[in-house]
Write a protein that holds these residues in place. Structure first.
Motif, PDB file in Angstrom:
ATOM      1  N   LEU A 469      19.653 -59.131 -18.561  1.00 53.17           N
ATOM      2  CA  LEU A 469      18.376 -59.627 -18.721  1.00 53.17           C
ATOM      3  C   LEU A 469      17.816 -60.283 -17.569  1.00 53.17           C
ATOM      4  CD1 LEU A 469      18.136 -59.733 -22.618  1.00 53.17           C
ATOM      5  CD2 LEU A 469      17.873 -57.679 -21.053  1.00 53.17           C
ATOM      6  N   ALA A 470      16.672 -59.972 -16.985  1.00 53.34           N
ATOM      7  CA  ALA A 470      15.947 -61.090 -16.447  1.00 53.34           C
ATOM      8  C   ALA A 470      14.451 -60.981 -16.736  1.00 53.34           C
ATOM      9  CB  ALA A 470      15.995 -60.462 -14.724  1.00 53.34           C
ATOM     10  N   ALA A 471      14.029 -62.191 -16.804  1.00 51.47           N
ATOM     11  CA  ALA A 471      12.603 -62.312 -17.564  1.00 51.47           C
ATOM     12  C   ALA A 471      11.884 -63.417 -16.586  1.00 51.47           C
ATOM     13  CB  ALA A 471      12.773 -63.246 -19.028  1.00 51.47           C
ATOM     14  N   SER A 472      10.630 -63.280 -16.856  1.00 50.00           N
ATOM     15  CA  SER A 472       9.610 -64.199 -16.012  1.00 50.00           C
ATOM     16  C   SER A 472       9.823 -63.707 -14.693  1.00 50.00           C
ATOM     17  CB  SER A 472       9.831 -65.678 -16.206  1.00 50.00           C
ATOM     18  OG  SER A 472       9.794 -65.883 -17.335  1.00 50.00           O
ATOM     19  N   ASN A 473       9.903 -62.447 -14.256  1.00 48.04           N
ATOM     20  CA  ASN A 473      10.000 -61.860 -13.054  1.00 48.04           C
ATOM     21  C   ASN A 473      11.212 -62.222 -12.244  1.00 48.04           C
ATOM     22  OD1 ASN A 473       7.418 -60.141 -12.789  1.00 48.04           O
ATOM     23  ND2 ASN A 473       6.329 -62.557 -12.719  1.00 48.04           N
ATOM     24  N   ALA A 525       5.820 -68.679 -19.852  1.00 45.33           N
ATOM     25  CA  ALA A 525       7.368 -68.301 -19.652  1.00 45.33           C
ATOM     26  C   ALA A 525       8.095 -69.344 -18.590  1.00 45.33           C
ATOM     27  CB  ALA A 525       7.194 -67.257 -19.010  1.00 45.33           C
ATOM     28  N   HIS A 526       9.103 -69.363 -18.373  1.00 46.42           N
ATOM     29  CA  HIS A 526       9.951 -69.824 -17.408  1.00 46.42           C
ATOM     30  C   HIS A 526       9.280 -69.842 -15.919  1.00 46.42           C
ATOM     31  CE1 HIS A 526      13.255 -71.491 -14.837  1.00 46.42           C
ATOM     32  NE2 HIS A 526      13.370 -72.224 -15.737  1.00 46.42           N
ATOM     33  N   SER A 527       8.825 -70.850 -15.515  1.00 41.11           N
ATOM     34  CA  SER A 527       8.183 -70.589 -14.102  1.00 41.11           C
ATOM     35  C   SER A 527       7.217 -69.699 -14.003  1.00 41.11           C
ATOM     36  CB  SER A 527       9.456 -70.451 -13.007  1.00 41.11           C
ATOM     37  OG  SER A 527      10.432 -71.362 -13.020  1.00 41.11           O
ATOM     38  N   SER A 528       6.553 -69.543 -14.895  1.00 42.63           N
ATOM     39  CA  SER A 528       5.186 -68.812 -14.961  1.00 42.63           C
ATOM     40  C   SER A 528       4.309 -69.146 -16.041  1.00 42.63           C
ATOM     41  CB  SER A 528       5.822 -67.225 -15.215  1.00 42.63           C
ATOM     42  OG  SER A 528       4.778 -66.436 -15.473  1.00 42.63           O
ATOM     43  N   ILE A 529       2.925 -68.903 -15.810  1.00 41.98           N
ATOM     44  CA  ILE A 529       2.114 -69.163 -16.898  1.00 41.98           C
ATOM     45  C   ILE A 529       0.907 -68.215 -16.698  1.00 41.98           C
ATOM     46  CG2 ILE A 529       0.902 -71.005 -15.743  1.00 41.98           C
ATOM     47  CD1 ILE A 529      -0.028 -72.278 -18.209  1.00 41.98           C
ATOM     48  N   VAL A 549      -9.113 -66.816 -11.081  1.00 41.09           N
ATOM     49  CA  VAL A 549      -8.165 -67.140  -9.638  1.00 41.09           C
ATOM     50  C   VAL A 549      -8.998 -68.144  -8.724  1.00 41.09           C
ATOM     51  CG1 VAL A 549      -7.397 -65.882  -7.827  1.00 41.09           C
ATOM     52  CG2 VAL A 549      -7.186 -64.800 -10.079  1.00 41.09           C
ATOM     53  N   ILE A 550     -10.299 -68.035  -8.521  1.00 37.35           N
ATOM     54  CA  ILE A 550     -10.930 -68.796  -7.701  1.00 37.35           C
ATOM     55  C   ILE A 550     -10.908 -70.407  -8.187  1.00 37.35           C
ATOM     56  CG2 ILE A 550     -13.293 -69.634  -6.995  1.00 37.35           C
ATOM     57  CD1 ILE A 550     -13.934 -66.404  -7.036  1.00 37.35           C
ATOM     58  N   ASP A 560       3.047 -75.321  -4.051  1.00 40.24           N
ATOM     59  CA  ASP A 560       3.673 -74.057  -3.399  1.00 40.24           C
ATOM     60  C   ASP A 560       3.626 -72.936  -4.402  1.00 40.24           C
ATOM     61  OD1 ASP A 560       4.556 -72.534  -1.417  1.00 40.24           O
ATOM     62  OD2 ASP A 560       6.728 -73.123  -1.842  1.00 40.24           O
ATOM     63  N   VAL A 561       2.508 -72.580  -4.846  1.00 45.84           N
ATOM     64  CA  VAL A 561       2.565 -71.360  -5.908  1.00 45.84           C
ATOM     65  C   VAL A 561       1.533 -70.454  -5.421  1.00 45.84           C
ATOM     66  CG1 VAL A 561       2.739 -72.917  -7.849  1.00 45.84           C
ATOM     67  CG2 VAL A 561       0.432 -72.587  -7.128  1.00 45.84           C
ATOM     68  N   ARG A 562       1.575 -69.134  -6.051  1.00 50.55           N
ATOM     69  CA  ARG A 562       0.598 -67.943  -5.697  1.00 50.55           C
ATOM     70  C   ARG A 562       0.037 -67.469  -7.044  1.00 50.55           C
ATOM     71  NH1 ARG A 562       3.611 -62.941  -5.652  1.00 50.55           N
ATOM     72  NH2 ARG A 562       5.617 -63.341  -6.214  1.00 50.55           N
ATOM     73  N   PHE A 563      -0.824 -66.491  -6.910  1.00 52.96           N
ATOM     74  CA  PHE A 563      -1.822 -66.057  -7.874  1.00 52.96           C
ATOM     75  C   PHE A 563      -1.321 -64.676  -8.051  1.00 52.96           C
ATOM     76  CE2 PHE A 563      -3.673 -69.713  -6.210  1.00 52.96           C
ATOM     77  CZ  PHE A 563      -3.203 -70.703  -7.509  1.00 52.96           C
ATOM     78  N   VAL A 564      -1.100 -63.974  -8.979  1.00 52.96           N
ATOM     79  CA  VAL A 564      -1.085 -62.509  -9.372  1.00 52.96           C
ATOM     80  C   VAL A 564      -1.797 -61.864 -10.290  1.00 52.96           C
ATOM     81  CG1 VAL A 564       0.875 -60.980  -9.657  1.00 52.96           C
ATOM     82  CG2 VAL A 564       1.518 -62.915  -8.736  1.00 52.96           C
ATOM     83  N   ASN A 565      -2.586 -61.107 -10.096  1.00 49.88           N
ATOM     84  CA  ASN A 565      -3.578 -60.396 -10.949  1.00 49.88           C
ATOM     85  C   ASN A 565      -3.185 -59.038 -11.115  1.00 49.88           C
ATOM     86  OD1 ASN A 565      -5.310 -59.659 -12.623  1.00 49.88           O
ATOM     87  ND2 ASN A 565      -7.130 -60.041 -11.107  1.00 49.88           N
ATOM     88  N   LEU A 566      -2.403 -58.639 -12.276  1.00 51.06           N
ATOM     89  CA  LEU A 566      -2.186 -57.267 -12.471  1.00 51.06           C
ATOM     90  C   LEU A 566      -1.592 -57.017 -13.882  1.00 51.06           C
ATOM     91  CD1 LEU A 566       1.448 -57.242 -12.231  1.00 51.06           C
ATOM     92  CD2 LEU A 566       1.273 -57.339 -10.050  1.00 51.06           C
ATOM     93  N   LYS A 567      -1.700 -55.620 -14.247  1.00 56.29           N
ATOM     94  CA  LYS A 567      -1.296 -55.409 -15.740  1.00 56.29           C
ATOM     95  C   LYS A 567      -2.038 -56.286 -16.747  1.00 56.29           C
ATOM     96  CE  LYS A 567       3.446 -53.655 -15.451  1.00 56.29           C
ATOM     97  NZ  LYS A 567       4.664 -53.767 -15.968  1.00 56.29           N
ATOM     98  N   GLY A 568      -3.256 -56.477 -16.260  1.00 59.78           N
ATOM     99  CA  GLY A 568      -4.215 -57.284 -17.490  1.00 59.78           C
ATOM    100  C   GLY A 568      -3.866 -58.726 -17.630  1.00 59.78           C
ATOM    101  N   ILE A 569      -3.237 -59.316 -16.524  1.00 58.96           N
ATOM    102  CA  ILE A 569      -2.999 -60.649 -16.598  1.00 58.96           C
ATOM    103  C   ILE A 569      -2.993 -61.466 -15.234  1.00 58.96           C
ATOM    104  CG2 ILE A 569      -0.386 -60.266 -16.336  1.00 58.96           C
ATOM    105  CD1 ILE A 569       0.017 -62.644 -18.469  1.00 58.96           C
ATOM    106  N   VAL A 570      -3.452 -62.477 -15.168  1.00 54.44           N
ATOM    107  CA  VAL A 570      -3.320 -63.476 -14.091  1.00 54.44           C
ATOM    108  C   VAL A 570      -2.388 -64.454 -14.039  1.00 54.44           C
ATOM    109  CG1 VAL A 570      -4.703 -65.095 -12.783  1.00 54.44           C
ATOM    110  CG2 VAL A 570      -5.913 -63.200 -13.692  1.00 54.44           C
ATOM    111  N   GLU A 571      -1.268 -64.441 -13.471  1.00 56.28           N
ATOM    112  CA  GLU A 571      -0.125 -65.317 -13.403  1.00 56.28           C
ATOM    113  C   GLU A 571      -0.228 -66.402 -12.468  1.00 56.28           C
ATOM    114  OE1 GLU A 571       3.581 -63.702 -15.276  1.00 56.28           O
ATOM    115  OE2 GLU A 571       2.935 -62.195 -13.979  1.00 56.28           O
TER     116      GLU A 571
END
Length: 721
Positions: A469-473, A525-529, A549-550, A560-571
């Motif tokens: 298993l691999a979680a949190s991308n 999640a681990h290394s993800s919110i 996101v703004i 050093d982070v980035r923002f992902v907006n997909l599948k109904g979630i902003v991460e």
């Protein structure tokens, strides 16, 4: 080049039925147009009916879906988004496109008018000339308000008569100057509705006559769906205005016919149109009313009767060009033009490679490469995968979770879920059993990579022995658990981010948006919110996500982070994190086993943009095999999150400083497969999660997934219910 043009809601399932037959044949034989001539309902209607989504999908198997007004197209696009989770885009030339199953369904709006040659000829009939004169003589020079409507509730005839009665009551001066010539059509299509409506209409008509006399209203009932055209045109020629009070209506031809029939009159008549009808969106010179607003409707009728000749002529000129030049022949040509313009790319897909190359002469290098990539992006043949699987012994299978081994609920679909944010849907029983069989084979290493947190992933599929298993991308992972093990060992990649500080700032901002957006929640999640708007109203949720996101970008600019907006979630995730990192680590560590025995079979499947890095990592791994380790980027360091012991056969803690393998002369099979046909780095595609299930079942047992047969049963039920 055959075209099938399907008209109206009665045949909304036909495009899908035809597509399924073409799939069985193995050839796309027709282009399909679906045109709706009635108002398209709001999305709530499709939620309330049992087969609402099936009806929408039936329509979406067309190449072109057409409406007479943007309001109807907007309702269709909203229903597709809220019920099926489908997005739409603007296309070249002012069209709209819905993305459905890897193709673009074009949505067009165009209107048809009367046949000008026919109406023009009828206007010269003696019966028309004498009929118009008789009407004027019969009513002694009164201003004539004309109305021809079907005797059904949605025509709003009762509201029209009530307004007319109020006009005569409040303005006594009109009692000797105006007459309402109302014709009610009784087609017999909805007998109960028609009987109730006629009974109500007769009551109001008798009431008007008893109050103001017979001269103020000329009422007749006509059995059938229409009046003879010469009688209609005679009425239009005699009338000073046409009064329509539809409660809900599509594009009716009679108001357009009325406008055309005003040609040559000294003072053209005026159309009073309901804002709830398709007519008002077409006629720019019409006066708008809401049949439910009696006060404003009264004022509008009075305005129409007292309007100056100059304004009447000006309003007539706004519409006469369209009405006179938009017959059915031109309408058909316009729709077919849209069809052939937008489906040209589909034809090119079906040509052979030689034809494609010849068609690219004179194009840019970018266009050539794009076309070549499209040509190579083909449907996955399960027989090829099974053949490669049987001929190899060092296999790695990497699967995304949601949308790949689980049928994904559409992101934009407005369907509340009681367990949102707490658990994950489990894969079907066929998939669970197939994974169990595949994982029990010592020649296989099977991993499921998810974007969810490790607790949810472990709860859904963590019980399968031998499954990694691999979680949190991919930021944390658990090597395959052996049969009889009491618990899993979890490891993590060290990505060099002060996550505690990032999480503290992000939580404060997300909490504010959660309080203001009904249905949203925060996922950690681990290394993800993440901030999930999966269960919100899709349009409001998407709007809030953009503003979130703004704010996050402004507050977290130093990290050093980035923002992902997909599948109904902003991460919010570390900039270096993607699913490709864990995929490459899995492949490298498996290749290092048994004295660098290498890997000879790779199957990687995923459905959305976050899985694209998995595909590129597969190809990157293949290209770097037997490369000197100093020439490749090593995987991030690994830290242990939970207690446990790793088997010696699972070297997931330390990556060996070598990628040279002993299988240099062996054939390597690598399948990077996108779930859904779309622009992708994958080399092949399948349609949806049911195809993934079929493939896994065939790899493990040679059978077909049982839950796929349910979709065929549902269509059969729709056809015969």
């Amino acid at each position: 080049d055959d075209v099938v043009w399907v008209h109206d809601y009665h045949l909304s399932l036909l495009p899908r039925m035809m597509s399924e037959e073409e799939t069985k044949i193995g050839s796309r034989l027709t282009k399909k147009i679906f045109y709706l001539h009635i108002p398209f309902p709001v999305s709530m209607i499709f939620k309330e009916i049992e087969f609402g989504s099936t009806v929408l999908e039936g329509i979406l198997h067309s190449d072109i879906v057409g409406f007479h007004s943007f309001t109807d197209a907007r309702h269709f696009l909203s229903s597709a988004k809220r019920i099926l989770g489908l997005s739409h885009d603007s296309l070249e030339g002012g069209l709209l496109g819905v993305n459905y199953k890897g193709r673009t369904v074009v949505v067009t709006m165009s209107s048809v008018s009367v046949e000008p040659e026919v109406v023009d000829a009828v206007m010269s009939f003696p019966t028309v000339i004498s009929g118009a004169a008789e009407l004027k003589s019969k009513h002694n020079g009164r201003a004539i308000i004309a109305g021809v409507d079907v005797a059904q509730y949605l025509s709003g005839i009762s509201l029209k008569l009530a307004t007319y009665e109020r006009l005569l009551q409040d303005s006594p001066s009109w009692r000797d100057k105006v007459v309402l010539v109302q014709r009610c059509l009784i087609p017999g299509a909805r007998r109960l509705d028609e009987a109730r409506t006629i009974r109500e209409i007769r009551g109001i008509v008798n009431q008007i006559k008893s109050k103001f006399g017979d001269a103020v209203i000329d009422y007749e009932e006509v059995y059938g769906s229409s009046m003879p055209i010469d009688q209609r045109v005679a009425l239009w020629r005699a009338a000073d205005c046409l009064f329509s009070a539809d409660v809900r209506g599509g594009l009716a031809m009679m108001p357009l016919e009325f406008v055309f029939a005003q040609k040559g009159k000294d003072s053209p008549g005026i159309v009073i149109a309901s804002e709830f009808s398709g007519t008002f969106s077409i006629l720019n010179g019409a006066l708008r009313i809401s049949p439910f607003d009696m006060k404003n409707t009264l004022a509008t009728v009075d305005r129409a009767l007292t309007m100056s000749k100059q304004e009447r002529e000006g309003r007539h000129l706004r519409d006469i060009d369209f009405v006179s030049s938009s017959g059915s022949d031109k309408w058909i040509q316009n729709v077919l033009r849209d069809l052939f313009d937008q489906t040209k790319s589909l034809d090119e897909e079906e040509t052979d490679s030689g034809d494609i190359r010849s068609s690219l002469e004179g194009k840019t290098v970018g266009a050539f490469l794009a076309a070549e990539q499209e040509d190579q992006f083909t449907r996955l043949r399960s027989k090829s995968v099974i053949s490669a699987y049987k001929s190899t012994s060092k296999r790695v299978i990497v699967l995304d979770f949601n949308g790949t081994i689980v049928m994904k609920q559409a992101v934009d679909s407005y369907l509340k879920r009681d367990n949102a944010g707490s658990t994950m849907d489990a894969p079907p029983a066929d998939v669970i059993n197939s994974l169990r069989i595949l994982c029990s084979d010592p020649k296989n290493t099977v991993f499921v990579v998810s974007g969810d947190n490790k607790e949810n992933v472990e709860q859904a599929i963590g019980h399968i022995p031998g499954l990694g298993l691999a979680a949190s991308n991919g930021s944390c992972f658990s090597p395959p658990m052996q049969e009889g093990a009491a618990y899993r060992t979890w490891l993590a990649l060290d990505l060099g981010v002060d996550w505690a500080s990032v999480e503290g700032l992000a939580l404060r901002i997300m909490a504010k948006f959660t309080a203001r957006t009904n249905g949203s929640f925060i996922k950690r999640a681990h290394s993800s919110i993440g901030w999930s708007y999966y269960s919100c109203d899709p349009e409001f949720g998407s709007l809030q996500a953009k503003y979130l996101v703004i704010e996050l970008e402004r507050e977290l600019a130093a990290f050093d982070v980035r923002f992902v907006n997909l599948k109904g979630i902003v991460e919010v995730i570390p900039r270096k994190l993607n699913k490709g990192i864990i995929v490459k680590k899995i492949l490298r560590d498996v290749a290092a086993r048994n004295n660098n025995a290498g890997v000879d079979f790779i199957l990687c499947m995923g459905d959305d943009i976050s899985d694209e890095k998995m595909f590129t990592s597969v190809f990157s791994f293949v290209s770097e095999m037997n490369e000197d380790y100093t020439n490749v980027v090593p995987s991030p360091p690994v830290i242990q999150l939970s207690q446990g012991t790793l088997l010696a056969s699972q070297p997931f803690l330390l990556e060996k400083p070598v990628v040279r393998c002993n299988n240099q002369n062996e054939q390597i099979y690598a399948f990077a497969v996108s779930v859904g046909k779309k622009e992708s780095h994958a080399s092949q595609y399948v349609d949806d999660a049911t195809d993934v299930a079929d493939l896994l079942v065939k790899l493990s047992s040679g059978k077909t997934a049982s839950f796929r047969r349910g979709t065929e049963d549902e269509m059969q039920l729709m056809q015969f219910s």
